[in-house]
Structures are given as C-alpha cells and as structure tokens.
Design a protein around this motif. Structure first.
Motif, PDB file in Angstrom:
ATOM      1  N   PHE A   1       0.860  -1.179   0.000  1.00 41.40           N
ATOM      2  CA  PHE A   1       0.000   0.000   0.000  1.00 41.40           C
ATOM      3  C   PHE A   1       0.900   1.233   0.000  1.00 41.40           C
ATOM      4  O   PHE A   1       1.546   1.536   0.997  1.00 41.40           O
ATOM      5  N   THR A   2       0.963   1.916  -1.133  1.00 47.69           N
ATOM      6  CA  THR A   2       1.747   3.137  -1.279  1.00 47.69           C
ATOM      7  C   THR A   2       0.764   4.296  -1.288  1.00 47.69           C
ATOM      8  O   THR A   2      -0.247   4.243  -1.991  1.00 47.69           O
ATOM      9  N   SER A   3       1.050   5.350  -0.502  1.00 45.26           N
ATOM     10  CA  SER A   3       0.091   6.448  -0.405  1.00 45.26           C
ATOM     11  C   SER A   3       0.782   7.783  -0.197  1.00 45.26           C
ATOM     12  O   SER A   3       1.910   7.855   0.283  1.00 45.26           O
ATOM     13  N   GLN A   4       0.050   8.826  -0.563  1.00 44.53           N
ATOM     14  CA  GLN A   4       0.470  10.201  -0.302  1.00 44.53           C
ATOM     15  C   GLN A   4      -0.561  10.821   0.624  1.00 44.53           C
ATOM     16  O   GLN A   4      -1.738  10.911   0.283  1.00 44.53           O
ATOM     17  N   ARG A   5      -0.133  11.201   1.828  1.00 42.98           N
ATOM     18  CA  ARG A   5      -1.023  11.775   2.832  1.00 42.98           C
ATOM     19  C   ARG A   5      -1.409  13.202   2.470  1.00 42.98           C
ATOM     20  O   ARG A   5      -0.674  13.922   1.825  1.00 42.98           O
ATOM     21  N   THR A   6      -2.577  13.608   2.949  1.00 46.49           N
ATOM     22  CA  THR A   6      -2.960  15.010   2.917  1.00 46.49           C
ATOM     23  C   THR A   6      -2.275  15.701   4.091  1.00 46.49           C
ATOM     24  O   THR A   6      -1.638  15.054   4.916  1.00 46.49           O
ATOM     25  N   ALA A   7      -2.443  17.003   4.182  1.00 40.59           N
ATOM     26  CA  ALA A   7      -1.796  17.768   5.254  1.00 40.59           C
ATOM     27  C   ALA A   7      -2.687  17.890   6.485  1.00 40.59           C
ATOM     28  O   ALA A   7      -2.361  18.620   7.407  1.00 40.59           O
TER      29      ALA A   7
ATOM     30  N   TRP B   1      -7.707  11.469   4.362  1.00 33.92           N
ATOM     31  CA  TRP B   1      -6.291  11.329   4.687  1.00 33.92           C
ATOM     32  C   TRP B   1      -5.347  11.121   3.521  1.00 33.92           C
ATOM     33  O   TRP B   1      -4.146  11.303   3.660  1.00 33.92           O
ATOM     34  N   TYR B   2      -5.841  10.673   2.355  1.00 37.40           N
ATOM     35  CA  TYR B   2      -4.946  10.382   1.238  1.00 37.40           C
ATOM     36  C   TYR B   2      -5.234  11.282   0.044  1.00 37.40           C
ATOM     37  O   TYR B   2      -6.381  11.441  -0.361  1.00 37.40           O
ATOM     38  N   ARG B   3      -4.154  11.822  -0.520  1.00 35.59           N
ATOM     39  CA  ARG B   3      -4.275  12.507  -1.813  1.00 35.59           C
ATOM     40  C   ARG B   3      -4.435  11.462  -2.902  1.00 35.59           C
ATOM     41  O   ARG B   3      -5.170  11.649  -3.858  1.00 35.59           O
ATOM     42  N   TRP B   4      -3.700  10.351  -2.750  1.00 40.71           N
ATOM     43  CA  TRP B   4      -3.807   9.208  -3.658  1.00 40.71           C
ATOM     44  C   TRP B   4      -3.224   7.978  -2.956  1.00 40.71           C
ATOM     45  O   TRP B   4      -2.518   8.118  -1.967  1.00 40.71           O
TER      46      TRP B   4
END
Length: 110
Positions: free
Chosen positions: A15-21, A89-92
C-alpha cells in the motif's frame, strides 16, 4: 535473537500512499488501531511501514493466503478506515497484491 514461530507469508499487500496535510492525530490513531486489528486476523503474518516527512508512505502487510487478504479488506472497522482514507487522509494511493516467490533474510546479530 527472535525465534517467534509463525506461518510463512505467501502474499504481500503493498500500500503506497500520499497523505494530505490534515488530520495527523486522527490518522495516527486509526493506523495504530488497524495494525492491532490486522494482527488479530487469521492468516496475518507481519507488517512493515514507513512514511517520509513529505507524506509519502509504504505499508507492506504479509498474509498466508488470498482468503485472509479478502477477509481483512472486508473487516468492518477496516472498511470504515478505507472510506475515511479516501475522503480525508490520502491525496492518492496505490494497492498491489503480490505472491511471494522467494525470500532471503540477513541479520549479522543472528
């Protein structure tokens, strides 16, 4: 030296993810809860997770079979966390399920 006996992992969920701020404290609490629940699931083997200061993260969970992964995907609290992840929580994110063909371990302490 760790001699814990556990079943061998046959599958990895990457699971690879980019968090929001936003929502860091709530996210951290939910992540801790999800790891606790996953460890209780039949077929769970282990988990490894890292997240950089830029919010990019990779979590790899290891499972004995595809049925265990499906049961985890469908677990009620995990479903709630998935929905919150997409909305808050995730941008993607990118999810991969892989069969493990080989494993090599090295540890100079062993």
């Amino acid at each position: 030296m760790n001699h814990e006996i556990r079943p061998p992992a046959r599958y990895a969920v990457i699971f690879t993810s980019q968090r929001t701020a936003t929502g860091h404290a709530e996210y951290a609490a939910m992540a801790e809860r999800m790891e606790h629940l996953a460890r209780l699931m039949p077929g769970f083997v282990d988990v490894e997770s890292v997240r950089g200061n830029d919010g990019l993260g990779i979590t790899i969970s290891y499972w004995t079979d595809l049925a265990a992964i499906k049961a985890w995907r469908d677990e009620a609290e995990h479903r709630e966390a998935q929905m919150r992840g997409r909305s808050e929580w995730y941008r993607w994110y990118h999810l991969r399920i892989c069969e493990i063909a080989s494993e090599v371990k090295f540890s100079p302490e062993s």
